[in-house]
Design a protein around this motif. Structure first.
Motif, mmCIF file in Angstrom:
data_model
loop_
_atom_site.group_PDB
_atom_site.id
_atom_site.type_symbol
_atom_site.label_atom_id
_atom_site.label_comp_id
_atom_site.label_asym_id
_atom_site.label_seq_id
_atom_site.Cartn_x
_atom_site.Cartn_y
_atom_site.Cartn_z
ATOM 1 N N ALA A 192 0.831 -1.208 0.000
ATOM 2 C CA ALA A 192 0.000 0.000 0.000
ATOM 3 C C ALA A 192 0.861 1.252 0.000
ATOM 4 C CB ALA A 192 -0.927 -0.014 1.223
ATOM 5 N N GLY A 193 1.955 1.242 0.776
ATOM 6 C CA GLY A 193 2.852 2.397 0.794
ATOM 7 C C GLY A 193 3.505 2.637 -0.545
ATOM 8 N N THR A 194 3.879 1.556 -1.248
ATOM 9 C CA THR A 194 4.484 1.696 -2.571
ATOM 10 C C THR A 194 3.511 2.348 -3.543
ATOM 11 O OG1 THR A 194 5.883 -0.238 -2.223
ATOM 12 C CG2 THR A 194 5.485 0.425 -4.501
ATOM 13 N N VAL A 195 2.248 1.939 -3.493
ATOM 14 C CA VAL A 195 1.228 2.544 -4.363
ATOM 15 C C VAL A 195 1.085 4.030 -4.058
ATOM 16 C CG1 VAL A 195 -1.226 2.539 -4.948
ATOM 17 C CG2 VAL A 195 -0.004 0.372 -4.675
ATOM 18 N N LEU A 196 1.076 4.384 -2.769
ATOM 19 C CA LEU A 196 0.954 5.796 -2.391
ATOM 20 C C LEU A 196 2.171 6.598 -2.858
ATOM 21 C CD1 LEU A 196 -0.540 5.641 1.224
ATOM 22 C CD2 LEU A 196 -1.677 6.393 -0.873
ATOM 23 N N VAL A 197 3.363 6.019 -2.728
ATOM 24 C CA VAL A 197 4.575 6.720 -3.155
ATOM 25 C C VAL A 197 4.532 7.004 -4.652
ATOM 26 C CG1 VAL A 197 7.047 6.426 -3.533
ATOM 27 C CG2 VAL A 197 6.074 5.934 -1.299
ATOM 28 N N LEU A 198 4.193 6.000 -5.439
ATOM 29 C CA LEU A 198 4.134 6.190 -6.892
ATOM 30 C C LEU A 198 3.049 7.194 -7.265
ATOM 31 C CD1 LEU A 198 4.604 2.495 -8.074
ATOM 32 C CD2 LEU A 198 6.314 4.308 -7.956
ATOM 33 N N ALA A 199 1.921 7.164 -6.550
ATOM 34 C CA ALA A 199 0.862 8.141 -6.807
ATOM 35 C C ALA A 199 1.328 9.548 -6.444
ATOM 36 C CB ALA A 199 -0.389 7.777 -6.009
#
Length: 224
Positions: A192-199
């Motif tokens: 979930a953190g990776t998705v937020l970072v890329l977003a």
């Protein structure tokens, strides 16, 4: 300062504190007057990216380390990164000097300063091992040499604030390499953190919509 700080704090805490670099860059760029165009997209992207980094590292498991002297040392290092981004954007880039020249000059100056500071840390004879030498060459050539050239190019093309957001990608790369190379466990907060970072990175790079140009009035026909 990170070397000093990580003697007493965990890598998760140091990683989250390191992720404050874009926040410092925005603040210092605003105070220095080099980047006061903080759009809604840019502000949202920085906030979302930082939230993703926190989710990846889960620093609440060792929250007491953040307020320690080691945590403050890491915070000082992150603030100095913010100063360096703004300084490079204002005084070094955009002057017709190639990024590889700027990188070589900065690293040469840093090497001299490290040699001068070396006796303060105690002189210890190095142990020559092929894996240590290989790691040093990879980190030096790719993680520092090539990275500095790309960093200067990003600052020149996109500005210091946007360039500093690449700090958010470090934990993403660490999670991926940890899974592929040393078979570390990947948890749902990491995903979930990776998705937020890329977003967050995508939001920072998003440009505000430009107002449509008004059509020029047609010329009136000449008489006669």
């Amino acid at each position: 300062m990170f070397g000093i700080g990580e003697k007493t704090v965990g890598s998760n805490v140091a990683g989250v504190i390191n992720a404050t670099t874009p926040l410092w860059t925005v603040l210092i760029a605003f105070l220095a007057g080099t980047d006061r165009n903080i759009t809604v997209w840019k502000g949202a992207g920085i906030a979302v990216g930082f939230a993703g980094t926190v989710l990846i590292f889960t620093p609440w498991q060792s929250a007491g380390d953040i307020a320690s002297w080691g945590g403050l040392a890491c915070l000082a290092a992150s603030a100095s990164y913010g100063v360096s981004y703004v300084y490079m954007g204002k005084f070094l880039t955009g002057r017709g000097i190639e990024p590889i020249v700027l990188s070589a000059s900065q690293l040469a100056a840093g090497s001299v300063l490290m040699v001068l500071a070396l006796p303060l840390g105690g002189l210890v004879a190095p142990t020559w091992r092929w894996d240590a030498v290989g790691a040093l060459l990879i980190l030096g050539a790719l993680g520092t040499g090539v990275a500095y050239v790309l960093n200067y190019r990003l600052i020149e093309d996109l500005g210091p604030t946007v360039a500093s957001v690449t700090t958010y990608l470090l934990p993403v790369v660490a999670v991926i390499l940890g899974f592929l190379v040393v078979h570390e466990r990947v948890t749902w907060p990491m995903i979930a953190g990776t998705v937020l970072v890329l977003a967050g990175v995508a939001l920072v790079k998003r440009q505000a919509p430009q107002p449509a140009a008004e059509p020029e009035p047609a010329e009136s026909p000449s008489l006669g």
